[in-house]
Design a protein around this motif. Structure first.
Motif, PDB file in Angstrom:
ATOM      1  N   PHE A   1       4.432  59.610  29.543  1.00  0.00           N
ATOM      2  CA  PHE A   1       5.376  59.162  29.662  1.00  0.00           C
ATOM      3  C   PHE A   1       6.951  59.911  29.180  1.00  0.00           C
ATOM      4  N   SER A   2       6.698  61.056  28.543  1.00  0.00           N
ATOM      5  CA  SER A   2       7.983  62.277  28.457  1.00  0.00           C
ATOM      6  C   SER A   2       7.518  63.658  28.680  1.00  0.00           C
ATOM      7  N   PRO A   3       9.038  64.179  29.637  1.00  0.00           N
ATOM      8  CA  PRO A   3       8.756  65.263  29.639  1.00  0.00           C
ATOM      9  C   PRO A   3       8.895  66.684  28.963  1.00  0.00           C
ATOM     10  N   SER A   4       9.383  66.568  28.046  1.00  0.00           N
ATOM     11  CA  SER A   4       9.937  66.580  25.952  1.00  0.00           C
ATOM     12  C   SER A   4       8.500  66.636  25.778  1.00  0.00           C
ATOM     13  N   ARG A   5       7.885  65.703  25.814  1.00  0.00           N
ATOM     14  CA  ARG A   5       6.590  65.538  24.688  1.00  0.00           C
ATOM     15  C   ARG A   5       6.629  65.065  23.441  1.00  0.00           C
ATOM     16  N   ARG A   6       8.065  64.076  23.765  1.00  0.00           N
ATOM     17  CA  ARG A   6       8.476  63.933  22.087  1.00  0.00           C
ATOM     18  C   ARG A   6       8.573  61.859  22.433  1.00  0.00           C
ATOM     19  N   VAL A   7       9.015  61.824  21.072  1.00  0.00           N
ATOM     20  CA  VAL A   7       9.149  59.945  21.111  1.00  0.00           C
ATOM     21  C   VAL A   7      11.007  60.418  20.677  1.00  0.00           C
ATOM     22  N   PRO A   8      11.562  59.067  21.143  1.00  0.00           N
ATOM     23  CA  PRO A   8      11.172  58.078  21.762  1.00  0.00           C
ATOM     24  C   PRO A   8      11.495  58.669  23.299  1.00  0.00           C
ATOM     25  N   VAL A   9      11.349  57.421  24.261  1.00  0.00           N
ATOM     26  CA  VAL A   9      11.437  57.697  24.995  1.00  0.00           C
ATOM     27  C   VAL A   9      11.604  56.109  25.873  1.00  0.00           C
ATOM     28  N   LEU A  10      12.844  56.274  27.125  1.00  0.00           N
ATOM     29  CA  LEU A  10      13.077  54.934  27.652  1.00  0.00           C
ATOM     30  C   LEU A  10      12.496  54.903  29.425  1.00  0.00           C
ATOM     31  N   ILE A  11      11.447  54.771  29.449  1.00  0.00           N
ATOM     32  CA  ILE A  11      11.593  54.337  30.947  1.00  0.00           C
ATOM     33  C   ILE A  11      12.411  53.160  31.575  1.00  0.00           C
ATOM     34  N   HIS A  12      12.865  53.075  33.026  1.00  0.00           N
ATOM     35  CA  HIS A  12      13.610  52.244  33.337  1.00  0.00           C
ATOM     36  C   HIS A  12      13.069  52.185  34.407  1.00  0.00           C
ATOM     37  N   GLY A  13      12.930  51.727  35.240  1.00  0.00           N
ATOM     38  CA  GLY A  13      12.386  51.391  36.938  1.00  0.00           C
ATOM     39  C   GLY A  13      11.017  53.360  36.903  1.00  0.00           C
ATOM     40  N   GLU A  14      12.372  54.075  37.784  1.00  0.00           N
ATOM     41  CA  GLU A  14      11.736  55.369  38.039  1.00  0.00           C
ATOM     42  C   GLU A  14      13.021  56.298  36.997  1.00  0.00           C
ATOM     43  N   ARG A  15      13.480  55.942  36.279  1.00  0.00           N
ATOM     44  CA  ARG A  15      14.055  56.725  35.310  1.00  0.00           C
ATOM     45  C   ARG A  15      13.738  57.256  34.208  1.00  0.00           C
ATOM     46  N   ARG A  16      13.164  58.338  33.067  1.00  0.00           N
ATOM     47  CA  ARG A  16      12.433  58.649  32.350  1.00  0.00           C
ATOM     48  C   ARG A  16      14.084  59.293  31.568  1.00  0.00           C
ATOM     49  N   ILE A  17      14.521  58.583  30.246  1.00  0.00           N
ATOM     50  CA  ILE A  17      15.993  59.236  29.494  1.00  0.00           C
ATOM     51  C   ILE A  17      14.753  59.213  27.902  1.00  0.00           C
ATOM     52  N   TRP A  18      14.676  60.822  27.672  1.00  0.00           N
ATOM     53  CA  TRP A  18      13.396  61.231  26.486  1.00  0.00           C
ATOM     54  C   TRP A  18      14.482  61.790  25.200  1.00  0.00           C
ATOM     55  N   GLU A  19      15.640  61.337  25.181  1.00  0.00           N
ATOM     56  CA  GLU A  19      16.253  61.709  23.610  1.00  0.00           C
ATOM     57  C   GLU A  19      16.987  60.691  23.318  1.00  0.00           C
ATOM     58  N   SER A  20      17.361  60.231  22.017  1.00  0.00           N
ATOM     59  CA  SER A  20      18.169  59.432  21.123  1.00  0.00           C
ATOM     60  C   SER A  20      19.176  58.677  21.150  1.00  0.00           C
ATOM     61  N   LEU A  21      19.869  59.869  21.044  1.00  0.00           N
ATOM     62  CA  LEU A  21      21.783  59.724  21.997  1.00  0.00           C
ATOM     63  C   LEU A  21      21.722  59.226  23.573  1.00  0.00           C
ATOM     64  N   ALA A  22      20.719  60.796  23.734  1.00  0.00           N
ATOM     65  CA  ALA A  22      20.694  59.235  25.255  1.00  0.00           C
ATOM     66  C   ALA A  22      20.487  58.448  25.839  1.00  0.00           C
ATOM     67  N   ILE A  23      19.872  57.852  25.092  1.00  0.00           N
ATOM     68  CA  ILE A  23      18.690  56.280  25.426  1.00  0.00           C
ATOM     69  C   ILE A  23      19.931  56.241  25.071  1.00  0.00           C
ATOM     70  N   CYS A  24      20.601  55.733  24.001  1.00  0.00           N
ATOM     71  CA  CYS A  24      21.669  54.980  23.579  1.00  0.00           C
ATOM     72  C   CYS A  24      23.144  54.924  24.465  1.00  0.00           C
ATOM     73  N   GLU A  25      23.522  56.271  25.205  1.00  0.00           N
ATOM     74  CA  GLU A  25      24.487  56.000  25.959  1.00  0.00           C
ATOM     75  C   GLU A  25      24.289  55.474  27.265  1.00  0.00           C
ATOM     76  N   TYR A  26      22.817  55.692  27.308  1.00  0.00           N
ATOM     77  CA  TYR A  26      21.933  55.366  29.309  1.00  0.00           C
ATOM     78  C   TYR A  26      22.549  53.513  28.539  1.00  0.00           C
ATOM     79  N   ALA A  27      21.846  53.177  27.505  1.00  0.00           N
ATOM     80  CA  ALA A  27      22.082  51.241  27.631  1.00  0.00           C
ATOM     81  C   ALA A  27      24.148  50.884  27.307  1.00  0.00           C
ATOM     82  N   GLY A  28      24.593  51.588  26.660  1.00  0.00           N
ATOM     83  CA  GLY A  28      25.950  51.299  26.927  1.00  0.00           C
ATOM     84  C   GLY A  28      26.674  51.524  28.855  1.00  0.00           C
TER      85      GLY A  28
END
Length: 217
Positions: free
Chosen positions: A49-76
């Motif tokens: 799931f994650s290129p960093s091999r860490r949780v969390p990671v958000l999968i949205h279609g073809e996109r993978r966002i693998w860092e907590s702050l980035a996931i929240c900003e992506y959601a916004g």
């Protein structure tokens, strides 16, 4: 397409809690995959799931966002109605500053008081560095609410990324008996009483895994 959030143990994974509570607060509809940490299969499974091999990671279609702050900003940026940062420039600048400070700092607090949602009344003797971290966190909460959060329970008025980033610290303080006063204490209890936090904590209590290194105090 319905997003998927990959998380670790609810009881221990503070980084998983941050985007999870943020998405839940704003009613984003997502699926969830839980990968227990420090197991024989974790490394192999998270690599799927994650290129960093860490949780969390958000999968949205073809996109993978693998860092907590980035996931929240992506959601916004992506999901309707999600408010990541305050609209006021001064509040937004401070919210980003304290969120990044949480992201990069407070190492002594993290090490000496690991998140443990199930535990209460744990006793530790914080180092001088951890005491400084605790004081700084309380100052952040107190100052943000005094300047920008007077109209509600959250740090900058409405619930945002800064609140999500500090939510695991509220859990830590509850576990280890740190009791902020005044506006900082009000914010901490607003987080603990949040319906999404209650849902997370209830699920954490049902998890069978125990990570001995995280059982402190």
């Amino acid at each position: 397409m319905r997003p998927v959030l990959v998380i670790g143990n609810r009881n221990y994974s503070s980084w998983s809690l941050r985007p999870w509570i943020f998405l839940r607060h704003y009613g984003v509809d997502f699926d969830e995959i839980r990968l227990p940490l420090e197991t024989a299969t974790f490394g192999e499974r998270i690599a799927e799931f994650s290129p960093s091999r860490r949780v969390p990671v958000l999968i949205h279609g073809e996109r993978r966002i693998w860092e907590s702050l980035a996931i929240c900003e992506y959601a916004g940026d992506t999901f309707p109605g999600v408010r990541a940062w305050p609209s006021d420039p001064a509040a937004r600048a401070e919210a980003r500053s304290v969120a990044c400070e949480m992201h990069a700092g407070f190492g002594a607090l993290r090490r000496e008081m690991p998140m443990n949602c199930r535990a209460r009344n744990r006793k530790v003797t914080p180092s001088d560095a951890a005491r400084l971290d605790i004081r700084r966190v309380i100052d952040i909460w107190q100052g943000a609410r005094a300047r920008f959060g007077r109209q509600g329970p959250w740090l900058f008025g409405e619930f945002g990324i800064a609140d999500a980033m500090y939510a695991p610290v509220a859990v830590r303080f509850l576990t280890y008996g740190v009791a902020p006063r005044d506006r900082a204490g009000e914010w901490m209890h607003a987080v603990i009483d949040h319906p999404a936090m209650a849902e997370w904590a209830a699920a954490a209590r049902e998890e069978p895994e125990v990570i001995e290194d995280e059982e402190v105090g």
